[in-house]
Write a protein that holds these residues in place. Sequence first.
Motif, PDB file in Angstrom:
ATOM      1  N   CYS A  47       9.221 -24.097  32.579  1.00  0.00           N
ATOM      2  CA  CYS A  47       8.770 -22.899  31.832  1.00  0.00           C
ATOM      3  C   CYS A  47       7.916 -21.973  32.236  1.00  0.00           C
ATOM      4  CB  CYS A  47       8.730 -23.288  30.206  1.00  0.00           C
ATOM      5  SG  CYS A  47       9.931 -24.161  29.516  1.00  0.00           S
ATOM      6  N   SER A  48       6.835 -22.627  32.804  1.00  0.00           N
ATOM      7  CA  SER A  48       5.782 -21.703  33.237  1.00  0.00           C
ATOM      8  C   SER A  48       6.303 -20.871  34.747  1.00  0.00           C
ATOM      9  CB  SER A  48       4.520 -22.414  33.578  1.00  0.00           C
ATOM     10  OG  SER A  48       4.694 -23.490  34.523  1.00  0.00           O
ATOM     11  N   GLY A  51       8.750 -18.615  33.685  1.00  0.00           N
ATOM     12  CA  GLY A  51       7.831 -17.282  32.863  1.00  0.00           C
ATOM     13  C   GLY A  51       7.194 -16.185  33.955  1.00  0.00           C
ATOM     14  N   PHE A  55       7.802 -12.591  34.125  1.00  0.00           N
ATOM     15  CA  PHE A  55       6.860 -11.533  34.000  1.00  0.00           C
ATOM     16  C   PHE A  55       6.670 -10.523  35.123  1.00  0.00           C
ATOM     17  CE2 PHE A  55       2.240 -10.307  34.421  1.00  0.00           C
ATOM     18  CZ  PHE A  55       2.113  -9.914  33.266  1.00  0.00           C
ATOM     19  N   PHE A  77       5.683 -13.210  25.854  1.00  0.00           N
ATOM     20  CA  PHE A  77       4.875 -13.879  26.934  1.00  0.00           C
ATOM     21  C   PHE A  77       3.703 -14.566  26.105  1.00  0.00           C
ATOM     22  CE2 PHE A  77       7.464 -11.595  29.808  1.00  0.00           C
ATOM     23  CZ  PHE A  77       7.825 -12.324  30.908  1.00  0.00           C
ATOM     24  N   LEU A  80       5.216 -17.611  24.817  1.00  0.00           N
ATOM     25  CA  LEU A  80       5.291 -18.676  25.850  1.00  0.00           C
ATOM     26  C   LEU A  80       4.189 -19.323  26.525  1.00  0.00           C
ATOM     27  CD1 LEU A  80       7.499 -19.703  27.857  1.00  0.00           C
ATOM     28  CD2 LEU A  80       7.181 -17.433  29.080  1.00  0.00           C
ATOM     29  N   ILE A  81       3.315 -18.387  26.788  1.00  0.00           N
ATOM     30  CA  ILE A  81       1.854 -19.015  27.159  1.00  0.00           C
ATOM     31  C   ILE A  81       1.387 -19.928  26.195  1.00  0.00           C
ATOM     32  CG2 ILE A  81      -0.427 -18.572  27.754  1.00  0.00           C
ATOM     33  CD1 ILE A  81       0.445 -15.660  28.743  1.00  0.00           C
ATOM     34  N   PHE A 100       8.431 -20.382  19.677  1.00  0.00           N
ATOM     35  CA  PHE A 100       9.151 -19.377  20.657  1.00  0.00           C
ATOM     36  C   PHE A 100      10.536 -19.313  20.752  1.00  0.00           C
ATOM     37  CE2 PHE A 100      10.906 -18.969  25.159  1.00  0.00           C
ATOM     38  CZ  PHE A 100      10.492 -17.745  25.520  1.00  0.00           C
ATOM     39  N   LEU A 131      14.816 -16.046  31.042  1.00  0.00           N
ATOM     40  CA  LEU A 131      14.107 -16.663  29.993  1.00  0.00           C
ATOM     41  C   LEU A 131      15.046 -17.414  28.968  1.00  0.00           C
ATOM     42  CD1 LEU A 131      11.165 -14.364  28.957  1.00  0.00           C
ATOM     43  CD2 LEU A 131      11.081 -16.276  30.531  1.00  0.00           C
ATOM     44  N   VAL A 134      14.779 -21.165  29.083  1.00  0.00           N
ATOM     45  CA  VAL A 134      13.373 -21.344  28.518  1.00  0.00           C
ATOM     46  C   VAL A 134      13.544 -21.614  26.954  1.00  0.00           C
ATOM     47  CG1 VAL A 134      10.945 -20.657  28.286  1.00  0.00           C
ATOM     48  CG2 VAL A 134      11.809 -20.351  30.427  1.00  0.00           C
TER      49      VAL A 134
END
Length: 414
Positions: A47-48, A51, A55, A77, A80-81, A100, A131, A134
Amino acid sequence: MTSEIAPSGSVALRPVLPLGEAAAAGSERFSQARIERILGVVCGFGCSVLGVQAFFNALSSTQEAPLWRVGLVILIFVPLIVMVVASSSGLATRACAGVFAVVFPLALLAWPVATAGRVAAGTSEPWIWYLLNVATVAAVLAFPLAWQIVWALFIPVLYGVVRLVQLQDAAVSAFMPTLLDVVFAIILALVFLVLGWMLRTMAVGMDTARREAVGSYAAAAAADAAERERVAVAALMHDSVLAALIAAERAHTPRERSLAVSMAREALTRLANVDQDAGEGSDAPVLLAAFVADLESASVEAGGPHVTGELPHEEWALPGRVARALILAATQAVANAVEHAGGADLAVQVVASVRRIEIVVSDGGPGFDPEAVPDDRLGIRGSISARMAAVAGSARLDSGPEGTQVTLTWERPS
């Protein structure tokens, strides 16, 4: 009817069952916890990566209005973070992933409004498309299987709808590319879902097999301990009791008879204390008042009531080993009443005269048949009858439908 008290249980099982229960409790979710941890770390890493890609595409996107872009970036985001950090650390993974998974469809619903009037710039795939999976992975981490399936279908289909609404006049020409994006996202989401389901199912199977193995080991250990206990008791009877009987048979003088009595008393005491580390103890005299106080403390500690009694005006003392035997035998009777009769109408009474002391432990339970007690159960035979016999006392049991009464008696010799 009158007979011995029902035993409280096999001594050998006491150290074994808690060990088995503790091991089973520790292994109940052993594999499941580790699979969840692995899923969290892997999903957090994937996911990172997606992401970061989304972004940087969002920073240069022209498909939505600038203010809307800032709002959507913050809305998507930030959760997500938080989810990536929680998944990597293993803390609150389910809750953060659930947030999320719920926030992302809300952002999708706002997408047509954010891109209103900017259709010309919306011919390429938007950054929010990266996403989609995600959000479905977040559902795999947070939701039950049924909701995972719903999210795996709902998120891509919702994206397809809002994408066609965004494109408006160009929706006809963009229908097939959008449909392909939706189908691709659904297939990828179902792959993630099946992988998670398979890993979790395997973990549950391993934990079940481990729990059954631990239970089998505990049962085998209990059986082995019971057999060892029977062997130990048999050796005790053979070495101590047989030696006392031989000494009694060969005794012709008062000194030899006294020695035989001492040997018999020691053998009975060892048999009575086979379930715990308790010897005869000190033979220092114990005053009646102190004896009653110790008895009450032992009764309360075993889950019984306070002691009532009648003591003579003339204070006298019990031999230490006699006091100890009476307290241990009475405590065993209280423990039996608590375990087998639920402590119903449980009472402990002491009646003492100038030469005699009697302890009565009674309850209002359903009673039992002493003849049905297995021969290898030593709760009463060893802990009460043998203990009282070792100090020249007596133990009697009266049991019936109205309850059970245990009477322990000891008389001071002339």
